[in-house]
Scaffold this motif. Structure first.
Motif, short mmCIF file in Angstrom:
data_model
loop_
_atom_site.label_atom_id
_atom_site.label_comp_id
_atom_site.label_asym_id
_atom_site.label_seq_id
_atom_site.Cartn_x
_atom_site.Cartn_y
_atom_site.Cartn_z
N TYR A 134 33.45 18.90 31.19
CA TYR A 134 32.67 20.08 31.55
C TYR A 134 32.26 20.03 33.03
O TYR A 134 32.23 21.07 33.71
CB TYR A 134 31.42 20.19 30.70
N GLY A 135 31.90 18.87 33.53
CA GLY A 135 31.53 18.74 34.92
C GLY A 135 30.13 19.21 35.26
O GLY A 135 29.82 19.44 36.43
N GLY A 136 29.24 19.35 34.26
CA GLY A 136 27.88 19.79 34.53
C GLY A 136 26.92 18.63 34.72
O GLY A 136 27.33 17.47 34.81
N MET A 137 25.63 18.95 34.76
CA MET A 137 24.61 17.94 34.91
C MET A 137 24.31 17.24 33.58
O MET A 137 23.99 16.06 33.53
CB MET A 137 23.31 18.55 35.45
N GLY A 138 24.41 18.00 32.50
CA GLY A 138 24.08 17.43 31.20
C GLY A 138 24.83 18.09 30.06
O GLY A 138 25.26 19.25 30.17
N THR A 139 25.00 17.32 28.98
CA THR A 139 25.64 17.84 27.76
C THR A 139 24.82 17.36 26.57
O THR A 139 24.45 16.18 26.49
CB THR A 139 27.09 17.34 27.62
N MET A 140 24.53 18.26 25.65
CA MET A 140 23.75 17.91 24.46
C MET A 140 24.61 17.99 23.21
O MET A 140 25.52 18.81 23.10
CB MET A 140 22.53 18.83 24.31
N LEU A 141 24.30 17.10 22.28
CA LEU A 141 24.95 17.13 20.97
C LEU A 141 24.31 18.23 20.14
O LEU A 141 23.08 18.30 20.06
CB LEU A 141 24.81 15.78 20.27
N VAL A 142 25.12 19.09 19.52
CA VAL A 142 24.60 20.18 18.70
C VAL A 142 25.30 20.17 17.35
O VAL A 142 26.36 19.56 17.18
CB VAL A 142 24.78 21.55 19.39
N ILE A 143 24.71 20.85 16.39
CA ILE A 143 25.29 20.95 15.05
C ILE A 143 24.96 22.31 14.47
O ILE A 143 23.91 22.90 14.79
CB ILE A 143 24.75 19.82 14.14
#
Length: 413
Positions: A134-143
Motif C-alpha cells: 500500500y505504501g501508506g503510513m499505517g495499515t490496520m487489521l479489519v474483519i
C-alpha cells in the motif's frame, strides 16, 4: 536489513474491571488461555515476523509483576522482550509516543502495534506485506461482522479496490454508511481488530496532535470559571487516543489502509470470553503448534476428546471407576475435553470428567469415593437412551425414554 519492532499495549489494574474476579490475583495479561498467558499468543505471533528486533509491553502494572515472565519468554523465544511502565495514562497513541526513543533504538522501518485483550490468529507477516504494498503510513487489521453488531466496535469504511481507509468512527451511535458510491450505499460491516503496522511517521502524526493542543491552550484566554469548565470537558494535553485523534482525522487522506482477515476474532473483556477464546486458541494449535495438544490412548492414560492442553507437570489419573447398570462394575478410561486447559501442578483424580474449562495452577480435582453410596440405585427401562454428558443418580426411568438432561432421585414416566 530492515528491522521491525512490536509493541503490545497491556493496560493495567485501573482498567479491565470487567475481567474480575479472574484478575484479582493474576494480572489479566498473564491469565492462561489454552495453557499460555493471554499475552503470549500475540507475542508468539510476533516471533513469526521477519527481522523482528524487539518486543515492548506497555502498561500500568508494576514492573515486578511482569519481571519473571518477561525474562522467561525472552529466553524461550530468543527475542528481547521489555516491559515499559507508564507513569500516568497517556492514551493508546500517547503511550506509544511517550516511549518513542526506546522504540526507535533499533531504527526500525516498521512498528507492529497490538492490544493484549484481542484474540485472533494474528496474521502479522501478511499484514506487514500488505502494508508495504500500500505504501501508506499505517495499515490496520479489519474483519467483517454483522451490520447490526458493527456499531459496538471501531466501525470503518474502506475503498473496496485500493483498501484505503476512507472513514473511521469509534463505537458510533448510528451506523456508518459507505459513501464511495452514491449508487451503492449500504451499512458498513467492517470493524477495527486492534492490530496495526505503522512506519515511524506515526510519531510525527502524534506530535502534530500534541502541538495543535499546546497551541490552542496557549492562545485560549478565558476566565477562571470558564477555565474550570473547559478542564472538565477536555482531555489532558499529552493524552492522545489512536482511534479518535489519529485514525479518524487521517482517514481518506491516502495515509491509512486496511487488511481484512477471514479468521476468528474476539475481544477478551469478560471472564466468560476467556473460555471461548481458550477454545479458539486450542483449535489454532492444531495448525500452528500441534505438539502442545494432549493425546491419550484410553488405557494407560485418560481419553482425550477434542482439543486439550495439559501442562507437563499436571497429573491426570488414567482411569475412572464407573458403576455399571448391571450388578458388575467395569473400569473405563476417564475422558478429558473438549476445550480443556489444565495448568501447572494440577491433580485430576479417577472418575473426573472435564469439559469446557480452564483449570488454574495447583488445583486438585478429586474423583475417588464410595460410588455406591453416592449413586444409589438406578433402573433404566427397555430402550432408554441416555445422551452424552448426562448423569442419572438414584432414579427410575420407564421404557423408551430419551434423557438429554441429568436427573437425580426422580421417576421419569
Amino acid at each position: 536489513m530492515e528491522k521491525v519492532v512490536a509493541v503490545i499495549m497491556v493496560g493495567g489494574p485501573t482498567k479491565g474491571t470487567r475481567f474480575r474476579p479472574l484478575s484479582f490475583n493474576t494480572p489479566k495479561p498473564l491469565f492462561p488461555l489454552a495453557g499460555q498467558p493471554m499475552i503470549q499468543h500475540p507475542i508468539s505471533a510476533c516471533k513469526r515476523i521477519p527481522n523482528l528486533a524487539q518486543i515492548f509491553l506497555i502498561g500500568f502494572y508494576e514492573e515486578r509483576e511482569f519481571a519473571l515472565y518477561v525474562s522467561s519468554i525472552s529466553n524461550e523465544l530468543k527475542v528481547p522482550v521489555r516491559y515499559l511502565k507508564e507513569d500516568k495514562p497517556h492514551g493508546s497513541a500517547g503511550g506509544l509516543y511517550y516511549f518513542r526513543d526506546m522504540i526507535m533504538e533499533e531504527n526500525p522501518s516498521h512498528i507492529i502495534l497490538l492490544n493484549c485483550d484481542v484474540c485472533c490468529s494474528f496474521p502479522l507477516p501478511d499484514l506487514l506485506e500488505a502494508h508495504k504494498r500500500y505504501g501508506g503510513m499505517g495499515t490496520m487489521l479489519v474483519i467483517k461482522v454483522s451490520a447490526e453488531s458493527a456499531h459496538q466496535f471501531g466501525e470503518l469504511i474502506a475503498d473496496p479496490n485500493t483498501k484505503e481507509l476512507l472513514h473511521y468512527t469509534e463505537k458510533p451511535e448510528t451506523f456508518v454508511h459507505t459513501h464511495y458510491s452514491s449508487s451503492n450505499c449500504e451499512v458498513s460491516d467492517l470493524i477495527n481488530c486492534g492490530v496495526y503496522v505503522f512506519t515511524p511517521d506515526i510519531f510525527t502524526a502524534i506530535q502534530g496532535v500534541l502541538t495543535h493542543r499546546e497551541d490552542r491552550a496557549n492562545i485560549r484566554q478565558v476566565s477562571s470559571f470558564e477555565a474550570f469548565q473547559s478542564a472538565t470537558r477536555t482531555l489532558p494535553v499529552d493524552f492522545v487516543r489512536l482511534d479518535q485523534d489519529i485514525l479518524s482525522p487521517l482517514a481518506g487522506k491516502k495515509q491509512l489502509y486496511t487488511y481484512e482477515t477471514t479468521d476468528f476474532w474476539e475481544q477478551i473483556k469478560t471472564p466468560g470470553m476467556s473460555l471461548k477464546c481458550s477454545s479458539l486458541y486450542l483449535a489454532l494449535f492444531k495448525i500452528t503448534s500441534p505438539q502442545l495438544l494432549a493425546s491419550g490412548n484410553g488405557i494407560t492414560s485418560a481419553t482425550i476428546a477434542g482439543d486439550v492442553y495439559i501442562h507437563p507437570s499436571a497429573k491426570v489419573h488414567p482411569t475412572a471407576k464407573v458403576i455399571n447398570i448391571s450388578s458388575s462394575s467395569s473400569i473405563l478410561s476417564s475422558a478429558i475435553g473438549p476445550n480443556v486447559s489444565i495448568s501447572a501442578n494440577v491433580r485430576v483424580g479417577a472418575g473426573v470428567r472435564l469439559i469446557s474449562c480452564i483449570v488454574l495452577d495447583d488445583v486438585e480435582i478429586k474423583g475417588n469415593g464410595d460410588y455406591n453410596a453416592k449413586l444409589g440405585i438406578t433402573i433404566l427401562g427397555e430402550a432408554v437412551t441416555v445422551e452424552d454428558e448426562v448423569v442419572v443418580i438414584n432414579s427410575i426411568v420407564l421404557p423408551n425414554k430419551v434423557l438429554n438432561v441429568s436427573v437425580q432421585e426422580e421417576i421419569i414416566l
